[in-house]
Design a protein around this motif. Structure first.
Motif, PDB file in Angstrom:
ATOM      1  N   LYS A  23     -32.801  10.603   8.909  1.00 44.51           N
ATOM      2  CA  LYS A  23     -34.098   9.939   8.765  1.00 44.51           C
ATOM      3  C   LYS A  23     -34.225   8.781   9.754  1.00 44.51           C
ATOM      4  O   LYS A  23     -33.257   8.072  10.031  1.00 44.51           O
ATOM      5  CB  LYS A  23     -34.252   9.431   7.327  1.00 44.51           C
ATOM      6  N   ARG A  24     -35.432   8.594  10.251  1.00 44.71           N
ATOM      7  CA  ARG A  24     -35.719   7.481  11.142  1.00 44.71           C
ATOM      8  C   ARG A  24     -35.969   6.209  10.326  1.00 44.71           C
ATOM      9  O   ARG A  24     -36.564   6.257   9.267  1.00 44.71           O
ATOM     10  CB  ARG A  24     -36.972   7.803  11.968  1.00 44.71           C
ATOM     11  N   SER A  56     -38.850  11.957  12.166  1.00 48.69           N
ATOM     12  CA  SER A  56     -39.870  10.912  12.113  1.00 48.69           C
ATOM     13  C   SER A  56     -41.117  11.407  11.396  1.00 48.69           C
ATOM     14  O   SER A  56     -41.531  12.559  11.573  1.00 48.69           O
ATOM     15  CB  SER A  56     -40.239  10.463  13.526  1.00 48.69           C
ATOM     16  N   THR A 108     -43.846   9.574  11.810  1.00 52.66           N
ATOM     17  CA  THR A 108     -44.891   8.975  12.636  1.00 52.66           C
ATOM     18  C   THR A 108     -44.777   9.541  14.043  1.00 52.66           C
ATOM     19  O   THR A 108     -44.117  10.547  14.279  1.00 52.66           O
ATOM     20  CB  THR A 108     -44.751   7.447  12.650  1.00 52.66           C
ATOM     21  N   LEU A 132     -36.085  13.045  19.000  1.00 56.25           N
ATOM     22  CA  LEU A 132     -36.931  12.825  17.832  1.00 56.25           C
ATOM     23  C   LEU A 132     -37.712  14.091  17.521  1.00 56.25           C
ATOM     24  O   LEU A 132     -38.188  14.773  18.436  1.00 56.25           O
ATOM     25  CB  LEU A 132     -37.915  11.673  18.071  1.00 56.25           C
ATOM     26  N   ARG A 156     -40.501  15.803  14.336  1.00 52.33           N
ATOM     27  CA  ARG A 156     -41.336  15.466  13.188  1.00 52.33           C
ATOM     28  C   ARG A 156     -40.716  15.969  11.889  1.00 52.33           C
ATOM     29  O   ARG A 156     -40.083  17.033  11.849  1.00 52.33           O
ATOM     30  CB  ARG A 156     -42.728  16.081  13.336  1.00 52.33           C
ATOM     31  N   ASN A 157     -40.967  15.212  10.840  1.00 46.55           N
ATOM     32  CA  ASN A 157     -40.484  15.614   9.516  1.00 46.55           C
ATOM     33  C   ASN A 157     -41.126  16.931   9.076  1.00 46.55           C
ATOM     34  O   ASN A 157     -40.461  17.786   8.477  1.00 46.55           O
ATOM     35  CB  ASN A 157     -40.786  14.505   8.508  1.00 46.55           C
ATOM     36  N   GLY A 188     -40.347   2.447  17.455  1.00 45.65           N
ATOM     37  CA  GLY A 188     -40.087   2.760  16.064  1.00 45.65           C
ATOM     38  C   GLY A 188     -41.046   2.130  15.088  1.00 45.65           C
ATOM     39  O   GLY A 188     -41.646   1.111  15.334  1.00 45.65           O
TER      40      GLY A 188
END
Length: 526
Positions: A89-90, A114, A116, A131, A133-134, A370
């Motif tokens: 997790k970011r 992420s 976001t 990175l 996306r979730n 971030g």
């Protein structure tokens, strides 16, 4: 409208580099069914290269630990992630801290999940960091299950990106129009001075003359503003968005009002408190303000908001070239030389100073890396609420890349050029046109410098393509425009006048006129 209202945005716009953000793909496949695959967009560590194709690459087993932040060594066991790709997790700690921990436990790939906007996690580590996306991780698990192998790659982009043509046209036209306007106002001022016998004219009230001392102060304030943006981005970004909305609306009105006034129709007026206003200009002011407000509300709509931003940004540059004047070539040399050093320092030197290894200029241009976490560069603790790293500074021209990955989950990618890379060389071009007007030199200085600016932009694009990294455009624009202007002055044997400024002849004429009556009156006194 005074120049002071536009200067805060001008400070911030000096200078964001021309750059193209990198983007790659994650190729996921089901371990027991390798024919079942799917690709997802990632932002990867551009300090490390990725293969351009999948051929000859090996896949890595993925372990999803999105309930962990990986901010301390106790969160994972070495045997748990060794030789694997780990998705965590970011948040909370920096990308570099996460990467160091993953690397120490033997992980091959670190995927930071992420919720976001994706940014480039440029950290100086040996493992690959990216990175994702979730929602893509959730889709991956839903589509392929939990036993997944992944490979990171970056398909080659087209040799030539047509978005650069659009940026080139916007930049060159803005410089040409703003400089031409500045010269025409100088001509009006000269005519007014000749008719009134005074050097003062109504048009000079809006001018902001950058003398050498003011030029040095301007560069220092630009550097201070950039550093403040680096450390306090999530607060100051909203200030500059508000300033840009106001100043760009005023600039757009100023540019369009000149055209509207040339139309011989619809000149009815209304009177309010002994002041008379043209109705069409009132409507124009409303349209300009509405354009700025619409952009401000929908500024993060990547599909179309960039069009409004470019219109407002180009208007801002043109108007700034009209009201900011360099009095002589000496001021031009000082300004462009200092900003050249400034540009190169903040793009090429600061990566050796910042903890993240990223340049201050690029981080400010792209936004801090971030949300709900420390920034790799400025180490500011973020609060629990949503902050501003998803916001971008509006002081740039941005054009979407016309050819990119045909992956639905990928964001629009932009080529960008800082407004400072238009305004700063444009001030020299504007000075050249004013000098043409003063010396009646048939626009030779103006035309040659517009060509030199266009050539500098082409050289910048070539350097961008060859080096595959953000470029300080002034590194190429400043020498091209300065050398072109100096060569024309030397060839025409006008370097003394050119160096001393466009007011050289006017000042000389005024001095002669003041001395002449004294000489005629002297015999009478005797």
């Amino acid at each position: 409208m005074g120049a002071a209202r536009l200067l805060p945005t001008a400070f911030c716009g000096l200078l964001l580099p021309l750059m193209i953000a990198g983007r790659g793909l994650l190729h996921a496949s089901k371990n027991d069914q390798p024919q079942l695959t799917k690709d997802y967009c990632i932002n990867y560590n551009s300090l490390k290269t990725l293969p351009s194709t999948l051929s000859g690459t090996s896949s890595t087993n993925l372990i999803v630990l999105t309930h962990k932040l990986l901010c301390n060594h106790s969160e994972v066991l070495t045997e748990q992630i060794k030789d694997k790709a780990v998705a965590i997790k970011r948040g909370t700690c920096t990308f570099l801290e996460k990467a160091d921990i993953a690397e120490s436990h033997g992980a091959k790939i670190l995927l930071i999940v992420s919720e976001t906007e994706l940014v480039s996690p440029d950290v100086n580590v040996s493992i690959q960091v990216a990175l994702i996306r979730n929602v893509d991780i959730l889709d991956m698990q839903k589509t392929l299950g939990n036993n997944i192998n992944v490979t990171l790659y970056s398909p080659p982009l087209p040799t030539f990106d047509y978005s650069l043509v659009v940026i080139f046209l916007i930049a060159v036209l803005s410089v040409a129009l703003g400089s031409y306007w500045s010269g025409m106002l100088e001509l009006e001022n000269l005519k007014a001075s000749a008719s009134s016998g005074s050097l003062e004219s109504q048009g000079k009230k809006e001018e902001c003359v950058l003398t050498p001392p003011l030029t040095v102060v301007f560069v220092i304030m630009s550097a201070v503003m950039l550093i403040l943006m680096y450390f306090f981005y999530k607060w100051l970004v909203y200030f500059f968005i508000a300033v840009f909305c106001l100043s760009s609306a005023m600039s757009l009105f100023s540019c369009l009002a000149v055209l509207i006034r040339k139309i011989p129709f619809g000149q009815c007026r209304v009177t309010f408190r002994n002041a008379s206003f043209e109705v069409r200009l009132i409507f124009l002011a409303g349209i300009c303000m509405a354009t700025s407000i619409v952009w401000g509300v929908f500024r993060n709509e990547d599909r179309w908001a960039w069009i409004l931003q470019d219109i407002l940004g180009a208007s801002f540059c043109i108007h700034l070239l009209k009201i900011i004047k360099l009095p002589h070539f000496k001021s031009c040399v000082i300004l462009l030389s200092l900003l050249l050093v400034y540009d190169v320092f903040f793009v090429f030197i600061t990566p050796y100073i910042t903890k993240s290894g990223q340049s201050i200029m690029v981080e400010v241009a792209a936004g801090p890396p971030g949300v709900k976490e420390k920034s790799d560069g400025n180490l500011l603790e973020a609060s629990a609420e949503r902050s501003a790293p998803h916001e971008k500074l509006p002081v740039l021209i941005k054009v979407p890349r016309l050819q990119f990955f045909s992956i639905p989950t990928c964001d629009v990618q932009f080529s960008i050029l800082g407004l400072g890379d238009i305004v700063v060389p444009g001030l020299l071009v504007a000075y050249c046109h004013r000098f043409d007007v003063q010396t009646s030199s048939s626009s030779v200085y103006f035309i040659s410098n517009v060509i030199a600016y266009a050539l500098g932009m082409v050289i910048t694009f070539v350097a961008l393509a060859l080096m595959k990294m953000p470029q300080p455009a002034l590194l190429y624009l400043a020498p091209c425009t300065l050398i072109a202007a100096a060569l024309v002055a030397l060839c025409r044997k006008e370097m003394k006048k050119f160096w001393n400024g466009s007011t050289y002849q006017v000042m000389d004429l005024t001095a002669n006129e003041e001395n002449a009556p004294t000489a005629r009156e002297q015999p009478r006194r005797q």
